[in-house]
Structures are given as C-alpha cells and as structure tokens.
Design an enzyme around this catalytic site. Structure first.
Site, mmCIF file in Angstrom:
data_model
loop_
_atom_site.group_PDB
_atom_site.id
_atom_site.type_symbol
_atom_site.label_atom_id
_atom_site.label_comp_id
_atom_site.label_asym_id
_atom_site.label_seq_id
_atom_site.Cartn_x
_atom_site.Cartn_y
_atom_site.Cartn_z
ATOM 1 N N GLU A 29 49.080 -141.335 -73.795
ATOM 2 C CA GLU A 29 48.596 -142.055 -72.290
ATOM 3 C C GLU A 29 49.426 -141.165 -71.310
ATOM 4 O O GLU A 29 48.536 -140.979 -70.175
ATOM 5 C CB GLU A 29 48.953 -143.545 -72.261
ATOM 6 C CG GLU A 29 48.158 -144.387 -72.929
ATOM 7 C CD GLU A 29 46.755 -144.209 -72.314
ATOM 8 O OE1 GLU A 29 46.463 -143.844 -71.175
ATOM 9 O OE2 GLU A 29 45.566 -144.508 -73.265
ATOM 10 N N THR A 35 45.507 -134.981 -67.292
ATOM 11 C CA THR A 35 45.203 -133.818 -68.097
ATOM 12 C C THR A 35 44.102 -134.276 -68.820
ATOM 13 O O THR A 35 43.969 -135.434 -69.123
ATOM 14 C CB THR A 35 46.421 -133.463 -68.749
ATOM 15 O OG1 THR A 35 47.581 -133.300 -67.840
ATOM 16 C CG2 THR A 35 46.223 -132.153 -69.585
ATOM 17 N N TYR A 74 53.918 -131.028 -64.819
ATOM 18 C CA TYR A 74 54.470 -132.453 -64.396
ATOM 19 C C TYR A 74 55.514 -132.827 -65.305
ATOM 20 O O TYR A 74 55.449 -133.995 -65.926
ATOM 21 C CB TYR A 74 53.262 -133.723 -64.510
ATOM 22 C CG TYR A 74 52.237 -133.116 -63.649
ATOM 23 C CD1 TYR A 74 52.219 -133.378 -62.166
ATOM 24 C CD2 TYR A 74 51.130 -132.762 -64.372
ATOM 25 C CE1 TYR A 74 51.039 -133.125 -61.384
ATOM 26 C CE2 TYR A 74 49.867 -132.442 -63.430
ATOM 27 C CZ TYR A 74 49.954 -132.743 -62.119
ATOM 28 O OH TYR A 74 48.628 -132.341 -61.344
ATOM 29 N N TYR A 109 48.039 -148.407 -64.136
ATOM 30 C CA TYR A 109 47.064 -147.830 -65.115
ATOM 31 C C TYR A 109 47.593 -147.963 -66.711
ATOM 32 O O TYR A 109 46.886 -148.285 -67.253
ATOM 33 C CB TYR A 109 46.426 -146.696 -64.396
ATOM 34 C CG TYR A 109 45.377 -145.951 -65.282
ATOM 35 C CD1 TYR A 109 44.224 -146.143 -65.123
ATOM 36 C CD2 TYR A 109 46.052 -145.073 -66.201
ATOM 37 C CE1 TYR A 109 43.295 -145.296 -66.012
ATOM 38 C CE2 TYR A 109 45.148 -144.306 -66.938
ATOM 39 C CZ TYR A 109 43.894 -144.620 -67.006
ATOM 40 O OH TYR A 109 43.042 -143.885 -67.692
ATOM 41 N N ASP A 127 39.921 -146.619 -63.785
ATOM 42 C CA ASP A 127 40.140 -145.275 -63.354
ATOM 43 C C ASP A 127 38.556 -144.674 -62.464
ATOM 44 O O ASP A 127 37.896 -145.477 -62.441
ATOM 45 C CB ASP A 127 40.214 -144.245 -64.293
ATOM 46 C CG ASP A 127 39.242 -144.011 -65.334
ATOM 47 O OD1 ASP A 127 38.038 -144.719 -65.157
ATOM 48 O OD2 ASP A 127 39.441 -143.387 -66.243
ATOM 49 N N CYS A 195 21.538 -152.119 -65.534
ATOM 50 C CA CYS A 195 21.972 -151.213 -64.386
ATOM 51 C C CYS A 195 20.909 -151.274 -63.380
ATOM 52 O O CYS A 195 20.071 -150.980 -63.521
ATOM 53 C CB CYS A 195 22.155 -149.929 -64.880
ATOM 54 S SG CYS A 195 22.517 -148.589 -63.867
HETATM 55 S S1 SF4 Z 1 22.329 -146.388 -67.033
HETATM 56 FE FE1 SF4 Z 1 22.687 -144.570 -66.213
HETATM 57 S S2 SF4 Z 1 23.498 -145.033 -63.961
HETATM 58 FE FE2 SF4 Z 1 23.540 -146.829 -65.138
HETATM 59 S S3 SF4 Z 1 25.333 -147.202 -66.146
HETATM 60 FE FE3 SF4 Z 1 24.146 -146.005 -67.809
HETATM 61 S S4 SF4 Z 1 24.441 -143.919 -67.397
HETATM 62 FE FE4 SF4 Z 1 25.278 -144.780 -65.668
#
Ligand code: SF4
Length: 308
Positions: A29, A35, A74, A109, A127, A195
């Site tokens: 980590e 990097t 670093y 993080y 992130d 999505c």
């Molecule tokens: S469907 Fe496409 S835009 Fe949506 S989370 Fe997956 S890779 Fe990303």
C-alpha cells in the site's frame, strides 16, 4: 455478474493480494501511493525477497533499506514505513481504521485500505478511480469535495460486509481497467445494468471536469530609477507577492513600457513609468551585480526589455 464475481474472474493476480500478512500488505500500500502497479511490482518483489518479515526490516540498517527504496522516490514514505514497522515489531500491528490511521505516514485512504483488507472492516476506500465509477453509475455532475463525499456514501452503502477488502480492491480495479477515463469498456462492465450514464448515453459527460481556475491579473506600476551605472531596487515587504525578493520600487507616472508574464494562474503585468523622486527605502545596485540578486522573473523580463 456482481462486482465481486467480476473481480474473482478478472482481478489482476498481484503478489500482495495473495497474502494476509499485515507487513506485506502495508509495504504494498505504501509503495502504491502515487506509483503505478507496473512500476511497483519489481520493487515489491525485490523488497520482500530482501526483507521478508517485519522483524527483518526492523533490524536492517537504514541505509540498506533506503537503497532498496531507491528509484521509487518520495523517501519520506519509506522512512515512515520503517518507523511504523519498528513500532509494530515492538507493540504488535494495529487493528481497524483508526489504529492504522495513527501509524506514521498512514492517511485516511491507506488506513481504510489496510483495515478493510486485513481486519475485515467495511470502510470504503475512495480514490479517483472510485469517484469516476460513482459519477458515471449515478450520473452525478458534481465536482470536488461534494463528489468525493457522495462517492464515499455510495461506496459505504454498497461495500460487501463479508469481503470488504476485496470489494474495495474490486471497485478500484474496475475504475483502473474497465471504467477508464477514456474509452471505458462498458460492454464488459459488471455495473452496466445499473449505470445511469451508460443508459442515458452520457458516459463521456462524467466525471464533470474541474472548472478551470480563473486567471488573476496583477498589475503593478514600477519606477526605473537610474544613477550612473546603478539602478534602484527595493526589497518586497512582508505580505507582498514577492516577499523578501528584490523588485523595482512602486511608482506613479506616465507609462513608457510594459511586460506581461504568466505564472501558474496569475498574469503579472509590470508597467514601467517615468519616475519622479526615488523613494527612500531603496538600494542602488550596479548593473553588473543584478545577475547575483534574487529578482523575480517578471522584473528581470522588464529590465531586459529596457536593455538594463
Ligand atoms: S457501464 Fe461503463 S460508464 Fe458505467 S460504470 Fe461500467 S464502464 Fe463505467
């Protein structure tokens, strides 16, 4: 397919994912901070071959250790790791986010990553990759802190309580390899069906780019006072943009030359004016000595333009 199923099938086989040794995962980590995985791999392998256990690292001399870090940059990261590992060899490894967070060089993080992987704590790691996936899945146009907070809340709701470490790694890996900044591979994405950006054909709109910071204009009128082979400079006062450096003294009068220099997001315009009486807080500097004095670039540019 669920995110974890996808990860089980497609996650990269990385050496630190094959171990639950807190020392080894911690090393990975820390090396991965700032990097890339591909760069870290050979360093990690070499490091673990030379310092296979926390005790072997704690007992090694600092110079040998730093030499094995050489190339990763670093060095502060290495020193913090070493200090932390030495503490753990004496007192045992931390458990949970807050205890990890208290170790040298471990920020939120890294603490979340270590607590989820090693201690099974369902704390999400957020992130840039996770933020991007979130912004697209939820079609959230926000930016900055607002987006980061929303991404964290989203991940907190979804994180697997059975395998939080794997879930964190899965979502980051998805962002790095599938939901990439450019040309995401949506057809292979396990989050495709949920999505929103994809459903609405707006994937390219997310994440919303940072607004460009406005350019700030700094205009200053300065006097060119000459006497024989010398020129008057003054030391910029406390609180001035150029505090401590030597600049042409401020003045008023009719303009006869100007130069503009862009420094990050500042546009500095220096306007040379026909001066009246020189102010008192000045030093007369010989022209041949100007090169040895700390004079900010815009002033040098103006002096050069005036042939000084
Ligand atoms: S469907 Fe496409 S835009 Fe949506 S989370 Fe997956 S890779 Fe990303």
């Amino acid at each position: 397919m669920s995110l974890l199923d996808w990860y089980d099938r497609h996650g990269r086989d990385l050496p630190w994912r094959r171990t639950r040794d807190p020392y080894a995962v911690w090393v990975s980590e820390v090396m991965l901070q700032q990097t890339q995985v591909a760069t870290v791999l050979p360093y990690y392998e070499r490091w673990m071959a030379r310092f296979p256990t926390a005790a072997s690292l704690a007992n090694a001399d600092d110079e040998t250790i730093l030499a094995h870090w050489q190339g990763l940059g670093y060095y502060r990261r290495c020193r913090n790791l070493l200090e932390g590992v030495r503490q753990c060899v004496a007192n045992g490894f931390p458990m949970g986010h807050d205890a990890w967070r208290a170790m040298p060089g471990v920020g939120d993080y890294t603490a979340a990553a270590l607590a989820s992987i090693l201690d099974g704590e369902p704390t999400p790691v957020v992130d840039g990759n996770v933020e991007r996936v979130y912004a697209r899945v939820c079609a959230d146009p926000s930016t900055g802190d607002t987006r980061r907070k929303a991404a964290r809340a989203w991940a907190q709701k979804l994180i697997s309580h059975e395998r939080p470490g794997d879930w964190n790694q899965a979502i980051m890996e998805l962002g790095a390899t599938v939901c990439r900044p450019r040309q995401p591979k949506c057809p292979t994405c396990p989050l495709l069906s949920e999505c929103r950006a994809h459903a609405e054909g707006r994937v390219h709109e997310f994440p919303t780019p940072k607004p460009r910071p406005e350019t700030l204009n700094i205009d200053r009128c300065v006097g060119i006072y000459r006497r024989d082979n010398t020129i008057a400079l003054t030391q910029a006062e406390e609180g001035d943009w150029w505090t401590g450096l030597w600049i042409l003294p401020p003045a008023t009068g009719p303009e006869y030359a100007r130069v503009t220099t862009t420094v990050t997001r500042h546009r500095v315009t220096l306007i040379a004016v026909e001066p009246d009486e020189p102010p008192t807080n000045i030093m007369w500097i010989k022209r041949e000595d100007l090169a040895d004095i700390p004079i900010p670039a815009p002033f040098r540019k103006l002096l050069a333009k005036l042939g000084i």
